[in-house]
Scaffold this active site. Structure first.
Site, short mmCIF file in Angstrom:
data_model
loop_
_atom_site.label_atom_id
_atom_site.label_comp_id
_atom_site.label_asym_id
_atom_site.label_seq_id
_atom_site.Cartn_x
_atom_site.Cartn_y
_atom_site.Cartn_z
N ARG A 156 -0.01 4.26 2.03
CA ARG A 156 0.36 4.86 0.74
C ARG A 156 -0.81 4.89 -0.25
NH1 ARG A 156 5.26 1.92 2.23
NH2 ARG A 156 3.88 0.14 1.98
N ILE A 157 -1.45 3.71 -0.44
CA ILE A 157 -2.51 3.66 -1.46
C ILE A 157 -3.77 4.37 -0.97
CG2 ILE A 157 -3.97 2.13 -2.83
CD1 ILE A 157 -1.66 0.05 -2.71
N ASP A 176 -7.92 3.96 10.41
CA ASP A 176 -6.65 3.23 10.42
C ASP A 176 -6.21 3.17 11.89
OD1 ASP A 176 -3.87 3.12 8.20
OD2 ASP A 176 -3.84 2.56 10.31
N ALA A 244 -7.20 -4.59 -2.15
CA ALA A 244 -6.11 -4.83 -1.17
C ALA A 244 -5.63 -6.28 -1.29
CB ALA A 244 -6.58 -4.51 0.24
N ARG A 245 -6.34 -7.17 -0.65
CA ARG A 245 -6.01 -8.59 -0.71
C ARG A 245 -7.29 -9.39 -0.65
NH1 ARG A 245 -1.94 -7.99 -2.84
NH2 ARG A 245 0.18 -8.33 -2.14
N GLU A 274 -7.70 -16.79 -5.28
CA GLU A 274 -6.97 -16.49 -6.52
C GLU A 274 -5.99 -17.62 -6.79
OE1 GLU A 274 -4.95 -12.66 -6.88
OE2 GLU A 274 -6.61 -11.72 -5.83
N HIS A 292 -6.54 -8.76 -10.53
CA HIS A 292 -5.38 -8.36 -9.71
C HIS A 292 -4.35 -7.60 -10.55
CE1 HIS A 292 -3.09 -9.49 -5.79
NE2 HIS A 292 -2.76 -8.28 -6.22
P1 NAD Z 1 0.68 0.58 3.55
O1 NAD Z 1 1.46 -0.30 4.45
O2 NAD Z 1 1.28 1.87 3.09
O3 NAD Z 1 -0.75 0.91 4.22
C1 NAD Z 1 -1.54 -0.05 4.86
C2 NAD Z 1 -2.27 0.67 5.98
O4 NAD Z 1 -3.23 -0.23 6.54
C3 NAD Z 1 -1.34 1.11 7.13
O5 NAD Z 1 -1.47 2.51 7.34
C4 NAD Z 1 -1.85 0.31 8.31
O6 NAD Z 1 -1.76 1.05 9.52
C5 NAD Z 1 -3.29 0.07 7.93
N1 NAD Z 1 -3.93 -1.05 8.61
C6 NAD Z 1 -3.38 -2.21 9.03
N2 NAD Z 1 -4.33 -2.98 9.60
C7 NAD Z 1 -5.50 -2.29 9.52
C8 NAD Z 1 -6.83 -2.55 9.93
N3 NAD Z 1 -7.17 -3.69 10.53
N4 NAD Z 1 -7.78 -1.62 9.71
C9 NAD Z 1 -7.47 -0.45 9.09
N5 NAD Z 1 -6.21 -0.14 8.69
C10 NAD Z 1 -5.24 -1.05 8.90
O7 NAD Z 1 0.29 -0.34 2.30
P2 NAD Z 1 -0.16 0.13 0.85
O8 NAD Z 1 1.03 0.25 -0.01
O9 NAD Z 1 -1.10 1.26 0.97
O10 NAD Z 1 -0.95 -1.19 0.38
C11 NAD Z 1 -2.22 -1.50 0.92
C12 NAD Z 1 -2.70 -2.86 0.40
O11 NAD Z 1 -2.76 -2.84 -1.03
C13 NAD Z 1 -1.80 -4.03 0.75
O12 NAD Z 1 -2.63 -5.13 1.14
C14 NAD Z 1 -1.17 -4.41 -0.53
O13 NAD Z 1 -0.85 -5.78 -0.58
C15 NAD Z 1 -2.27 -4.07 -1.51
N6 NAD Z 1 -1.80 -3.88 -2.89
C16 NAD Z 1 -2.59 -4.33 -3.91
C17 NAD Z 1 -2.18 -4.18 -5.22
C18 NAD Z 1 -3.03 -4.67 -6.36
O14 NAD Z 1 -2.49 -5.04 -7.38
N7 NAD Z 1 -4.34 -4.67 -6.21
C19 NAD Z 1 -0.94 -3.56 -5.51
C20 NAD Z 1 -0.16 -3.08 -4.45
C21 NAD Z 1 -0.61 -3.25 -3.14
#
Ligand code: NAD
Length: 317
Positions: A156-157, A176, A244-245, A274, A292
């Protein structure tokens, strides 16, 4: 139906639920009194953000609780598998914050490209006395237009970010491991026009070696995806962003990459350790920092309220 939004809920979400006939209670009940409150008030739906914990003991103590909602993405504070195993519904809001996170990443990329992260620190201290010297110091920035953005993790992001970057005139490549076919990215504009870009997946090495800017959008990892070896494969002058994390990027390797000049700069919204990030990271003049806050906008909170409301109503059907 009574819904306890123990960590609050946006007015937009409350409105949808009330219009569906629910009573929404937005007062915060202390953790130790929650079970008693839920049972005595006949609460059927409990929503939380990250503060309230919904562990097995609370779930067991509240047999009338049908749905648990997490207004946000991560569900570390809820015993999700256990709740589902005994027939309780658990819902969250994975989509609502994607735009806010993507915009924060653009903000970090633009900051680093023009060294705004450091000029913002130095201007209040020396802007009055050393304007010309600072003007020279920050004169070697770069444009985003025409550069390649490598997105690692194209969910998504990652896809929301790709749309923003294409809008800025960037080329986007992504890696991905769970996406093996081209992704069609539809970009919709304010006047009803739209355009679709088909982007084929790349290997990790292709992304590392081709991208001028790299942004990570993967779930938390057991070991860093971006370590010294990965940085060695990147282009000279690369910019790396992690929203991400914490731990997805090895911060020590990042600092070494910055010191050697290989890495132009970085943007970090998430950190190892964190809420006490390493001081060396916080003090580095080439790192654009935020605590964050990727999902923390009023717009995202509104969307989270709306998404949780619809997900609760769906779960109750
Ligand atoms: P999502 O599940 O829609 O997308 C994650 C993608 O990562 C998936 O398409 C998955 O196939 C892929 N993936 C998994 N392992 C992988 C790897 N080793 N190499 C490459 N791709 C890989 O999740 P999202 O909603 O896009 O969120 C992504 C990240 O953003 C998550 O870690 C989430 O915790 C983080 N996030 C951070 C904040 C913030 O405040 N900074 C807010 C929301 C989400």
């Amino acid at each position: 139906m009574k819904i306890l939004a123990n960590d609050g809920m946006s007015a937009a979400g409350v409105k949808i639920l009330e219009e569906a006939g629910a009573v929404v209670i937005t007062q915060n009940v202390p953790q130790e009194n929650l079970a008693e409150y839920i049972n005595s008030e006949g609460v059927e739906v409990l929503t939380v953000r990250s503060a309230t914990k919904v562990r097995k003991d609370l779930i067991d103590a509240c047999p009338g609780l049908k749905v648990i909602g997490r207004a946000g993405v991560g569900m570390d504070n809820i015993d999700v598998a256990y709740a589902r195993s005994i027939g309780r519904k658990v819902v969250n809001t994975p989509a609502a914050s994607s735009i806010s996170v993507a915009e924060l990443v653009m903000c970090h990329m633009l900051n680093v490209a023009r060294m705004v992260e450091d000029s913002n620190r130095q201007m209040p201290l020396e802007g009055e006395t050393s304007f010309a010297a600072l003007k020279k110091k920050y004169a070697k920035g770069k444009e985003l237009q025409g550069k390649t953005l490598g997105v690692i993790g194209f969910g998504r992001i990652g896809q929301a970010l790709a749309r923003k970057a294409i809008g800025m005139g960037m080329k986007v490549v992504f890696h991905d491991p769970f996406i093996t076919a081209s992704v069609s990215l539809k970009m919709e504009f304010y006047d009803g026009q739209s355009v679709t870009f088909d982007i084929a997946p790349s290997t990790l090495d292709e992304v590392l070696s081709q991208a001028d800017f790299i942004s990570l959008h993967v779930p938390s990892q057991e070991k860093p995806l971006i370590d010294a070896d990965a940085i060695a494969k990147m282009k000279d002058g690369v910019v790396i962003v992690n929203a991400a994390r914490g731990g997805v990027v090895d911060e020590l390797a990042l600092l070494q990459g910055i010191d050697s000049g290989k890495v132009f700069g970085a943007g970090l919204d998430v950190f190892t350790g964190e809420p006490t990030p390493p001081v060396a990271v916080l003090m580095n003049e080439k790192i654009s920092l935020s605590p964050h806050i990727g999902a923390s906008t009023t717009d995202a909170q509104d969307k989270i309220g709306i998404e949780i409301a619809y997900n609760i109503l769906e779960a109750l059907k």
